[in-house]
Design a protein around this motif. Structure first.
Motif, short mmCIF file in Angstrom:
data_model
loop_
_atom_site.label_atom_id
_atom_site.label_comp_id
_atom_site.label_asym_id
_atom_site.label_seq_id
_atom_site.Cartn_x
_atom_site.Cartn_y
_atom_site.Cartn_z
N LEU A 127 0.87 -1.17 0.00
CA LEU A 127 0.00 0.00 0.00
C LEU A 127 0.91 1.23 0.00
N TYR A 128 0.86 1.97 -1.10
CA TYR A 128 1.69 3.16 -1.22
C TYR A 128 1.09 4.28 -0.38
N GLU A 129 1.97 5.13 0.16
CA GLU A 129 1.54 6.24 1.01
C GLU A 129 0.67 7.19 0.20
N ASN A 135 -11.20 -1.68 -3.58
CA ASN A 135 -12.33 -2.52 -3.21
C ASN A 135 -11.90 -3.98 -3.13
N GLY A 136 -12.43 -4.70 -2.18
CA GLY A 136 -12.14 -6.12 -2.03
C GLY A 136 -10.87 -6.38 -1.25
N CYS A 137 -10.20 -5.34 -0.78
CA CYS A 137 -8.97 -5.50 0.00
C CYS A 137 -9.11 -4.78 1.33
N LYS A 138 -8.27 -5.17 2.27
CA LYS A 138 -8.22 -4.44 3.54
C LYS A 138 -6.76 -4.15 3.86
N CYS A 139 -6.56 -3.14 4.65
CA CYS A 139 -5.22 -2.71 5.02
C CYS A 139 -4.88 -3.31 6.39
N TYR A 144 5.64 -6.15 13.23
CA TYR A 144 7.09 -6.01 13.42
C TYR A 144 7.60 -4.67 12.90
N CYS A 145 7.29 -4.33 11.64
CA CYS A 145 7.83 -3.10 11.04
C CYS A 145 6.79 -2.00 10.88
N ARG A 146 5.54 -2.25 11.21
CA ARG A 146 4.43 -1.30 11.13
C ARG A 146 4.14 -0.82 9.71
N ALA A 147 4.50 -1.57 8.71
CA ALA A 147 4.22 -1.22 7.32
C ALA A 147 2.77 -1.55 6.99
N GLN A 148 2.20 -0.78 6.07
CA GLN A 148 0.82 -0.99 5.64
C GLN A 148 0.81 -2.00 4.49
#
Length: 170
Positions: A127-129, A135-139, A144-148
């Motif tokens: 997930l780019y900043e 749609n159809g996805c969740k974040c 460990y690294c707190r990346a999205q």
């Protein structure tokens, strides 16, 4: 049908006669300048230089073996070029097929290595900043690294972090 073959036969005879006449015209005794094919004409000179007669070219000993060479005729240049181009095309097609197989094997090896390095988990999407969640996805944030990371909503499959490959808690 025989009319077509008759016309083709006449064309072949005319072409053969033209080739015969052309070859006969190139013989040394028929040369219009009176020079044989293995002699050279006078050398052109610059101002202040003497004119010199060039030495005749000596025919190699193999030239006397012409009847044997005619018995072992090679295919015409057009046939050789066609065969070479066909063999080149066949080689290129074979090479492309082998490259495709090798590329597929490399992809499988990379996928297997990634699968093993992530503990059998498929990597999540990135997930780019500033981008919205499709749609159809969740974040999901990595513990460990707190990346999205993006993962599909309706799957029972487990995922690993896109960046550090740690298992994600869904």
């Amino acid at each position: 049908m025989s009319g077509i073959f008759g016309i083709i036969w006449i064309i072949v005879v005319i072409c053969s006669y033209g080739i015969y006449k052309q070859r006969m015209g190139n013989l040394p005794e028929n040369n219009q300048r009176g020079q044989t094919s293995n002699q050279r004409g006078p050398v052109q000179t610059f101002q202040g230089q003497r004119s010199m007669q060039a030495k005749p070219v000596v025919q190699p000993a193999r030239a006397k073996q012409m009847p044997q060479a005619k018995a072992q005729r090679k295919p015409p240049a057009e046939c050789q070029n066609r065969n070479e181009s066909e063999s080149t095309l066949a080689y290129l097609e074979e090479k492309a097929r082998q490259d495709a197989i090798e590329h597929e094997m490399e992809k499988r090896e990379e996928a297997r290595r990634l699968y093993e390095s992530s503990g059998g988990l498929r990597p999540a999407g990135r997930l780019y900043e500033g981008d919205s969640v499709p749609n159809g996805c969740k974040c999901v944030s990595c513990g460990y690294c707190r990346a999205q990371n993006l993962i599909p909503m309706a799957t029972r499959e487990r995922f690993s972090c896109y960046f550090c490959r740690e298992p994600l808690d869904t």
